[in-house]
Design an enzyme around this catalytic site. Structure first.
Site, PDB file in Angstrom:
ATOM      1  N   SER A 112      44.541 -12.002  56.534  1.00  0.00           N
ATOM      2  CA  SER A 112      44.894 -10.700  55.954  1.00  0.00           C
ATOM      3  C   SER A 112      45.016 -10.816  54.439  1.00  0.00           C
ATOM      4  CB  SER A 112      46.229 -10.237  56.545  1.00  0.00           C
ATOM      5  OG  SER A 112      46.796  -9.210  55.745  1.00  0.00           O
ATOM      6  N   TYR A 135      42.813  -4.888  53.070  1.00  0.00           N
ATOM      7  CA  TYR A 135      43.368  -3.548  52.883  1.00  0.00           C
ATOM      8  C   TYR A 135      42.890  -3.085  51.523  1.00  0.00           C
ATOM      9  CZ  TYR A 135      46.708  -3.840  56.776  1.00  0.00           C
ATOM     10  OH  TYR A 135      47.293  -3.920  57.999  1.00  0.00           O
ATOM     11  N   THR A 161      40.209  -2.964  57.783  1.00  0.00           N
ATOM     12  CA  THR A 161      41.104  -2.390  58.788  1.00  0.00           C
ATOM     13  C   THR A 161      41.156  -0.890  58.543  1.00  0.00           C
ATOM     14  OG1 THR A 161      42.342  -4.407  59.121  1.00  0.00           O
ATOM     15  CG2 THR A 161      43.487  -2.356  59.622  1.00  0.00           C
ATOM     16  N   LYS A 215      37.997  -2.956  61.985  1.00  0.00           N
ATOM     17  CA  LYS A 215      39.148  -3.206  62.877  1.00  0.00           C
ATOM     18  C   LYS A 215      40.012  -1.950  62.956  1.00  0.00           C
ATOM     19  CE  LYS A 215      43.169  -6.289  63.387  1.00  0.00           C
ATOM     20  NZ  LYS A 215      44.313  -5.477  62.991  1.00  0.00           N
ATOM     21  N   HIS A 239      46.328  -1.786  66.134  1.00  0.00           N
ATOM     22  CA  HIS A 239      47.227  -2.520  65.235  1.00  0.00           C
ATOM     23  C   HIS A 239      48.460  -3.012  66.006  1.00  0.00           C
ATOM     24  CE1 HIS A 239      47.163  -2.726  60.676  1.00  0.00           C
ATOM     25  NE2 HIS A 239      48.278  -3.374  60.926  1.00  0.00           N
ATOM     26  N   GLY A 272      48.455  -6.472  72.586  1.00  0.00           N
ATOM     27  CA  GLY A 272      49.225  -6.830  73.774  1.00  0.00           C
ATOM     28  C   GLY A 272      48.711  -8.038  74.528  1.00  0.00           C
TER      29      GLY A 272
END
Ligand SMILES: Cc1cc2nc3c(=O)[nH]c(=O)nc-3n(C[C@H](O)[C@H](O)[C@H](O)COP(=O)(O)O)c2cc1C
Length: 367
Positions: A112, A135, A161, A215, A239, A272
């Site tokens: 990231s 970002y 993203t 993403k 996310h 998850g």
């Protein structure tokens, strides 16, 4: 805990317990939490728990191979460390520790842009397969500079993203008055992220020959547009339930996106995924790669690099056991016929994949 002791973890449960013991309430809430009601967090687990297996038998599974390919390169499992900002809240070396664990185990890392120690230092920390996630906080020249640096430091693909036009309301952080040390930097220039559109995707593709990952795709409609733009990877994600609340679970939207991609783009997924069986379900439904967000951070928080490597070893064991019991010897043999819809057994929660934890750690009783 020192490195070698991490081998004493016999289950992923124990890793979660150790991580909880090592993290102060602020970082713990930041890691586990989601947006507002955390409905999307729960739906990620609900979607996975609503898939059952259809095993085949008598197929000689004495040799099971759980290796995969990642953008054409061999990897040990079909998983990637998902991009996590502020990883230094969970382990002092931040993304550098994740890079070392990825290299040691043999899977790729997605870094990231809002994670310490930064692009150059993380690349120098370990020789591993890596891709970069940005970002957007600046103009086109700013984006081009990140692409140049990523390429120069061995990142083999570039990810935007796209589910983060606004930073969401994470109520655990707000109520706990947890001030994320890196948010001040990350907040500057947010208008550029909010203004992103397909035109920028087109511009980037025209200008750079790095494979592009989007993403945060959550509908077949957007997957079709991504394919039309020549995007190499459609990364299905909400996310981890940390952006839009009341979304669908990632595993629930995966089939429509695989169908929309139609083989023209790879489909990756996260949200998850905590168990080997979760990963197997995604591959059966057509994903090529599964992102691990919270689980990777739990491993790092439990015992640093060794803790994450151990978490991946345990996941590998779960995947191999699952494949063998499904009657397949490679991931490539998995098909949608290996899964079926089924009612969930557990009430879903961020950590409900670990029902032995007890409710104080976020697990819930059977429904
Ligand atoms: C603490 C934390 C920080 C995150 N930071 C980023 C980030 O900087 N960029 C990004 O694209 N996604 C970020 N994510 C989302 C993850 O990449 C991933 O989509 C999500 O964690 C997957 O769900 P899981 O945690 O249930 O595996 C973050 C997630 C967590 C838990």
């Amino acid at each position: 805990m020192s490195g070698p002791a991490a081998t004493q973890f016999l289950t992923l449960h124990e890793i979660v317990v150790a991580a909880r013991a090592n993290l102060a309430p602020g970082p713990w809430g930041y890691l586990i939490g989601g947006t507002e009601t955390e409905t999307t967090v729960r739906r990620n687990r609900l979607a996975l728990d609503s898939i059952a297996f259809r095993p085949r038998v008598l197929r000689d599974v004495s040799a099971v191979d759980s290796t995969a390919t990642f953008l054409g390169r061999a990897v040990r499992l079909p998983v990637i460390l998902a991009p996590v900002g502020g990883m230094e809240s969970f382990v002092a070396e931040g993304a550098a520790a994740a890079a070392r664990a990825a290299a040691q185990f043999g899977i790729p890392q997605m870094l990231s842009s809002v994670c310490h120690p930064g692009l150059e230092a993380t690349a120098a920390a370990a020789d591993t397969l890596r891709v970069f996630q940005l970002y957007v906080r600046g103009d086109e020249a700013w984006v081009d500079d990140w692409a140049r640096r990523a390429r120069a430091h061995g990142f083999s693909a570039f990810c935007f993203t796209v589910d983060s036009a606004f930073y969401s309301r994470r109520e655990r952080d707000l109520i706990g008055r947890y001030v994320k040390p890196w948010r001040a930097d990350a907040a500057a220039g947010v208008k550029y992220q909010a203004a992103l559109s397909w035109d920028q995707v087109k511009r980037f593709k025209d200008r750079h020959d790095l494979p592009v990952i989007l993403k945060g795709i959550a509908t077949a409609e957007d997957a079709e547009i991504a394919v039309r733009h020549g995007v190499e990877v459609i990364y299905v994600s909400n996310h981890g339930g940390r952006q839009l609340d009341h979304g669908l679970g990632s595993a629930a939207v995966l089939p429509e996106i695989v169908a929309a991609a139609g083989g023209h783009a790879e489909v990756w997924v996260d949200g998850g995924f905590m168990r080997g069986s979760d990963v197997v379900k995604a591959i059966a439904l057509g994903a090529r790669c599964v992102g691990l967000g919270r689980l990777a951070c739990l491993g790092l928080a439990a015992a640093g690099v060794a803790g994450l490597v151990r978490a991946l070893e345990l996941m590998e064991e779960e995947i191999r056991t699952c494949l063998g019991l499904l009657g397949v010897t490679t991931l490539a043999e998995l098909t949608p016929a290996h899964v079926a819809a089924a009612p969930p057994v557990f009430e879903p929660a961020a950590l409900s994949a670990f029902p032995l934890l007890g409710e104080d750690l976020g697990a819930t009783r059977p429904a």
